[in-house]
Motif scaffolding. Sequence first.
Motif, mmCIF file in Angstrom:
data_model
loop_
_atom_site.group_PDB
_atom_site.id
_atom_site.type_symbol
_atom_site.label_atom_id
_atom_site.label_comp_id
_atom_site.label_asym_id
_atom_site.label_seq_id
_atom_site.Cartn_x
_atom_site.Cartn_y
_atom_site.Cartn_z
ATOM 1 N N ASP A 139 45.687 76.611 46.473
ATOM 2 C CA ASP A 139 44.529 75.944 46.224
ATOM 3 C C ASP A 139 43.265 76.636 45.631
ATOM 4 O O ASP A 139 43.054 77.552 46.027
ATOM 5 N N GLY A 140 42.761 76.144 44.367
ATOM 6 C CA GLY A 140 41.817 76.823 43.846
ATOM 7 C C GLY A 140 42.271 77.847 42.635
ATOM 8 O O GLY A 140 41.426 78.611 42.290
ATOM 9 N N ASP A 141 43.605 78.062 42.478
ATOM 10 C CA ASP A 141 44.376 78.902 41.572
ATOM 11 C C ASP A 141 45.222 78.190 40.564
ATOM 12 O O ASP A 141 46.231 78.012 40.766
ATOM 13 N N PRO A 142 44.561 77.430 39.650
ATOM 14 C CA PRO A 142 45.495 76.882 38.869
ATOM 15 C C PRO A 142 46.466 77.168 37.736
ATOM 16 O O PRO A 142 47.605 76.860 37.560
ATOM 17 N N GLU A 143 46.075 78.509 37.734
ATOM 18 C CA GLU A 143 47.161 79.204 36.793
ATOM 19 C C GLU A 143 48.379 79.778 37.612
ATOM 20 O O GLU A 143 49.494 79.704 37.277
ATOM 21 N N ALA A 144 48.177 80.041 38.760
ATOM 22 C CA ALA A 144 49.206 80.543 39.794
ATOM 23 C C ALA A 144 50.046 79.305 40.020
ATOM 24 O O ALA A 144 51.403 79.232 40.311
#
Length: 410
Positions: A139-144
Motif C-alpha cells: 500500500d502506497g508503493d504503486p511501482e512495486a
Amino acid sequence: MPRRTPQQPTYRRLFAIPGTRAFTAGNLIARLPAGMFSVSAVVMIAGTRGSYALAGAVTATGLAATALAAPWTARLIDRHGQSRTAVPATAVAALGSLTLLLCVHYGAPDWTLFAAYAATATTPNTGGMSRARWAHLLDGDPEALHTANAFEQAADELCFMLGPALAAFLCGTFFPEAGTLTGAVLLLTGTLIYTAQRETEPPPSPTPKGSSPLRTPGIPPLIAGFVATGAVFGSMEVGTLAYADAVGQRAAGGAVLALQAAGSCAAGLLYGKRKPTGSPERRLRWCLLAMTALMSLPLPATRTLNSLPALAVALLLAGMATAPTMITAMTLLQHRTPEGRLNEGMSLAVTGLLLGIACGSATGGWVAEHASPTAGFAVPMAAAAAATALLTVRRRAIPPCAAVRPGPHP
C-alpha cells in the motif's frame, strides 16, 4: 510491515519482504489445480462413460456454478478474513472433487456427476487472494504493486500452461481418476500452507466501505472488458485446436497453445520489471491497442501461409500482448475497488473472464465448424477489438483512479 525506500522495484526486492515467499509457495501449489480440474474431469468421465458430451456438460455446469458462487465466496473472504473462510471453502471443493471421483469410479447415475462437480464451485480465487495480499503489503508503493501484479499474471499463465499437461499425464499414465485426486490434494495442501501465513494476511473488513463493486463507477466497463478478453482466450484455444485437426496435426495443437502461454508469461515478467509511466488508464489503452493488432496475426498466418509453424509464431507474438493487458487491468481494478471489497472485485474479474471464455469457445467452435477453421481466428480478433472499444473509445467510462486507494486497510 516496515516501509520500503523508493527504489526501482524488482522481483528480488518483492520477495525480500518477510512472509512473501511462504505465502507465494502455498498459493502456487493451490493455484496449479485450476488448470487441471477441467481436463481431468473430461478425461475421467469420457474414459469411463464413453461420452464426451456428458463430460462437456458436467464441466460446463461446474463453470456456471463457479461463476455464480465465486463472488459470494470472495465477499465472505473480505468480511471474515482469508484464513477463516478459504480453508472451509476449499475443504468443500475438495470434497466435491473426491465425490465426483467416487461417483465415476463406482458407476453412479449421471445426475450425481453434475451435483458433485457443482460443489467444487466454492474453490476460492487463490490468485485474487494473493493479489489482495500484495495490495495490503505494498500500500502506497504503486511501482512495486505493478511488479507484484506482473508476477501474479505470469504465475497464472504458468499454472494454466502446466496444469492441463500434468492432468493429461497423470490420467494417461496411472488411472483415469489420478488427475482429479492429485488436484484435490494439491488444492487443499496449498491452501493450508497459504493461509498459515497470518503475518501477511490483510485484515478482515466486517463492515466494508462503499457499495458493491458492480455499482462502483469505472468497474462495470472493466468487467465488460474482462468478458471480451476472456472471449479472446476461449476462441483462440478452440480455433487453434480446430485448425491443427484440419491440417492433420491434432497432437501438435496443445504445444502450439503452450507457445501462446509461454509468450504471455515471458512478456508479463518483462513488463513487471519496467517502471510504469503514465496513468493506469493510459497504459491500459495502449495495451489493448497492441493486443488488437497482434491478435490479427493468426488469421493471415493460416489463410495466406497455411502453415502450423507460422501459426505457432503468430500465437507466440499474440500472447505477448495478453499479460500486459491483464496486469494493467488488474492494477486498475485494485484502484477502483472500494475499501474492504478487494477480493470481491477480483472475483468479479475472474467471473467475467470465465464467462468470456465460455462464450468465446462456443462462438469460435461454431465459426470453425460452419465456416472454416481459418475463419475461426476472426473471432479472437473481433473480441480484442471489442475490448478495445469498451475501454478505449468510451474514455469517460473509466474515470481517473486517484480517488480510491487499493485496500483493504487496517
